[in-house]
Enzyme design. Sequence first.
Site, PDB file in Angstrom:
ATOM      1  N   GLU A 113       0.851  -1.209   0.000  1.00  0.00           N
ATOM      2  CA  GLU A 113       0.000   0.000   0.000  1.00  0.00           C
ATOM      3  C   GLU A 113       0.881   1.251   0.000  1.00  0.00           C
ATOM      4  OE1 GLU A 113      -2.592  -1.203   3.468  1.00  0.00           O
ATOM      5  OE2 GLU A 113      -4.125  -0.903   1.927  1.00  0.00           O
ATOM      6  N   GLU A 133      -3.312 -10.322   3.427  1.00  0.00           N
ATOM      7  CA  GLU A 133      -4.389 -10.000   4.365  1.00  0.00           C
ATOM      8  C   GLU A 133      -5.358 -11.173   4.551  1.00  0.00           C
ATOM      9  OE1 GLU A 133      -2.999  -7.862   2.377  1.00  0.00           O
ATOM     10  OE2 GLU A 133      -2.892  -5.903   3.356  1.00  0.00           O
TER      11      GLU A 133
HETATM   12  C1  1HE Z   1       6.757  -8.052  12.423  1.00  0.00           C
HETATM   13  C2  1HE Z   1       6.095  -8.020  11.182  1.00  0.00           C
HETATM   14  C3  1HE Z   1       4.836  -7.394  11.126  1.00  0.00           C
HETATM   15  C4  1HE Z   1       7.961  -9.068  10.933  1.00  0.00           C
HETATM   16  N1  1HE Z   1       4.360  -6.864  12.260  1.00  0.00           N
HETATM   17  N2  1HE Z   1       6.237  -7.499  13.522  1.00  0.00           N
HETATM   18  N3  1HE Z   1       2.180  -8.530   7.057  1.00  0.00           N
HETATM   19  C5  1HE Z   1       2.512  -9.823   6.996  1.00  0.00           C
HETATM   20  O1  1HE Z   1       1.698 -10.708   7.075  1.00  0.00           O
HETATM   21  C6  1HE Z   1       3.996 -10.130   6.874  1.00  0.00           C
HETATM   22  C7  1HE Z   1       4.521 -10.585   8.225  1.00  0.00           C
HETATM   23  N4  1HE Z   1       5.967 -10.832   8.205  1.00  0.00           N
HETATM   24  C8  1HE Z   1       6.527 -11.925   7.629  1.00  0.00           C
HETATM   25  O2  1HE Z   1       5.879 -12.720   6.967  1.00  0.00           O
HETATM   26  C9  1HE Z   1       8.005 -12.111   7.814  1.00  0.00           C
HETATM   27  O3  1HE Z   1       8.382 -11.423   9.004  1.00  0.00           O
HETATM   28  C10 1HE Z   1       8.863 -11.585   6.637  1.00  0.00           C
HETATM   29  C11 1HE Z   1       8.712 -12.526   5.443  1.00  0.00           C
HETATM   30  C12 1HE Z   1       8.503 -10.162   6.236  1.00  0.00           C
HETATM   31  C13 1HE Z   1      10.356 -11.552   7.076  1.00  0.00           C
HETATM   32  O4  1HE Z   1      10.728 -12.843   7.538  1.00  0.00           O
HETATM   33  P1  1HE Z   1      12.072 -13.000   8.391  1.00  0.00           P
HETATM   34  O5  1HE Z   1      12.273 -14.461   8.600  1.00  0.00           O
HETATM   35  O6  1HE Z   1      13.174 -12.233   7.733  1.00  0.00           O
HETATM   36  O7  1HE Z   1      11.788 -12.244   9.783  1.00  0.00           O
HETATM   37  P2  1HE Z   1      10.912 -12.739  11.016  1.00  0.00           P
HETATM   38  O8  1HE Z   1      11.755 -13.636  11.880  1.00  0.00           O
HETATM   39  O9  1HE Z   1       9.599 -13.266  10.592  1.00  0.00           O
HETATM   40  O10 1HE Z   1      10.622 -11.366  11.780  1.00  0.00           O
HETATM   41  C14 1HE Z   1      11.669 -10.653  12.424  1.00  0.00           C
HETATM   42  C15 1HE Z   1      11.010  -9.788  13.465  1.00  0.00           C
HETATM   43  O11 1HE Z   1      10.166  -8.855  12.804  1.00  0.00           O
HETATM   44  C16 1HE Z   1      10.106 -10.562  14.419  1.00  0.00           C
HETATM   45  O12 1HE Z   1      10.129  -9.892  15.646  1.00  0.00           O
HETATM   46  P3  1HE Z   1      10.956 -10.478  16.908  1.00  0.00           P
HETATM   47  O13 1HE Z   1      10.750  -9.472  17.975  1.00  0.00           O
HETATM   48  O14 1HE Z   1      10.363 -11.837  17.185  1.00  0.00           O
HETATM   49  O15 1HE Z   1      12.401 -10.570  16.433  1.00  0.00           O
HETATM   50  C17 1HE Z   1       8.741 -10.405  13.780  1.00  0.00           C
HETATM   51  O16 1HE Z   1       7.690 -10.526  14.720  1.00  0.00           O
HETATM   52  C18 1HE Z   1       8.855  -8.970  13.300  1.00  0.00           C
HETATM   53  N5  1HE Z   1       7.902  -8.716  12.240  1.00  0.00           N
HETATM   54  N6  1HE Z   1       6.858  -8.671  10.276  1.00  0.00           N
HETATM   55  C19 1HE Z   1       5.059  -6.912  13.402  1.00  0.00           C
HETATM   56  N7  1HE Z   1       4.140  -7.283   9.988  1.00  0.00           N
HETATM   57  C20 1HE Z   1      -3.832  -1.049   7.033  1.00  0.00           C
HETATM   58  S1  1HE Z   1      -4.166  -2.697   6.955  1.00  0.00           S
HETATM   59  C21 1HE Z   1      -2.741  -3.472   6.323  1.00  0.00           C
HETATM   60  C22 1HE Z   1      -2.810  -4.948   6.565  1.00  0.00           C
HETATM   61  C23 1HE Z   1      -1.515  -5.644   6.370  1.00  0.00           C
HETATM   62  O17 1HE Z   1      -0.475  -5.062   6.168  1.00  0.00           O
HETATM   63  S2  1HE Z   1      -1.583  -7.355   6.451  1.00  0.00           S
HETATM   64  C24 1HE Z   1       0.048  -7.872   6.098  1.00  0.00           C
HETATM   65  C25 1HE Z   1       0.863  -8.031   7.351  1.00  0.00           C
END
Ligand code: 1HE
Length: 257
Positions: A113, A133
């Site tokens: 977005e 989403e």
């Molecule tokens: C996060 C987020 C997040 C990572 N919110 N903390 N978005 C998603 O569904 C994508 C969610 N993220 C992922 O699928 C993966 O994190 C990634 C593919 C982007 C990256 O993977 P990776 O292996 O490099 O990292 P990780 O181990 O998953 O994440 C590292 C840290 O980032 C970890 O935190 P930690 O404290 O445990 O180290 C994760 O929790 C954190 N992290 N992504 C919060 N999105 C206005 S409406 C819009 C609606 C949407 O955007 S829906 C899509 C949401």
Amino acid sequence: MQNLICDIDGDGIATVTLNRPAKRNALNAATIEELIALFSALPGSGARAVVLRAEGPHFCAGLDLVEHGQAERTPAEFMRLCLRWHEAFNKIEYGGIPVIAALKGAVVGGGLELVSSVHIRVMDETTYFGLPEGQRGLFTGGGATIRVPALIGKARMVDMMLTGRLYAGDEAVQVGLAQYRTVDSEAKARELARAAAQNTELSNFAICSGISHMQNMSGLDAAYAEATLAGIVNTQDAARGRLDAFAKGTGVKIKPA
Ligand code: 1HE
């Protein structure tokens, strides 16, 4: 600012960095407020073009899912949050200065977005686009339903949301998610920003706000607005030297290098 960094060089090229790599640059409420403040201030700051980049291996993981899960927001609270997202991304799209995104890794959900609101998207070999989403039990709230179909069409957006389909590589360029694919997206974005910064400020203002506004109008009103804007831009003093140079045969020729 805690989650963004902004530098402006001597040529007026601003570099805005998403700086929350430990959270994959997930967009929490604070980052959205910082984007609003920054992109409100940039147009009057002397910046002539912006490179939007990110720290870490991923450009942006979208909505901060952890903050959202813990906040236990009411529907009204989340609607208000969405309006702040819209405010931030409208500042980018309608701000009148070229914003060029240098992409890498995940550009998903709210990350897509965000980059749908910039003027040029450059991807590298690691970049992929998604709208997860549906998989998360969520719906887009940051303007994707307007901007993503404008890039790739409604059917592709619906498919991405229903099935979790990701786009990467040549296919992402072919469907319109990025305009350029290169090994070093940041270097390319910087090159494009420098090229755009050579245009007059008024031309860029018209290109980077007028076109978007006109897409929101009826054809008749858009044509009228276009003529009005062209009346201002095409008679500006700043273009005089360029027109004179062309008349003397010293102006740039428009042909492939
Ligand atoms: C996060 C987020 C997040 C990572 N919110 N903390 N978005 C998603 O569904 C994508 C969610 N993220 C992922 O699928 C993966 O994190 C990634 C593919 C982007 C990256 O993977 P990776 O292996 O490099 O990292 P990780 O181990 O998953 O994440 C590292 C840290 O980032 C970890 O935190 P930690 O404290 O445990 O180290 C994760 O929790 C954190 N992290 N992504 C919060 N999105 C206005 S409406 C819009 C609606 C949407 O955007 S829906 C899509 C949401």
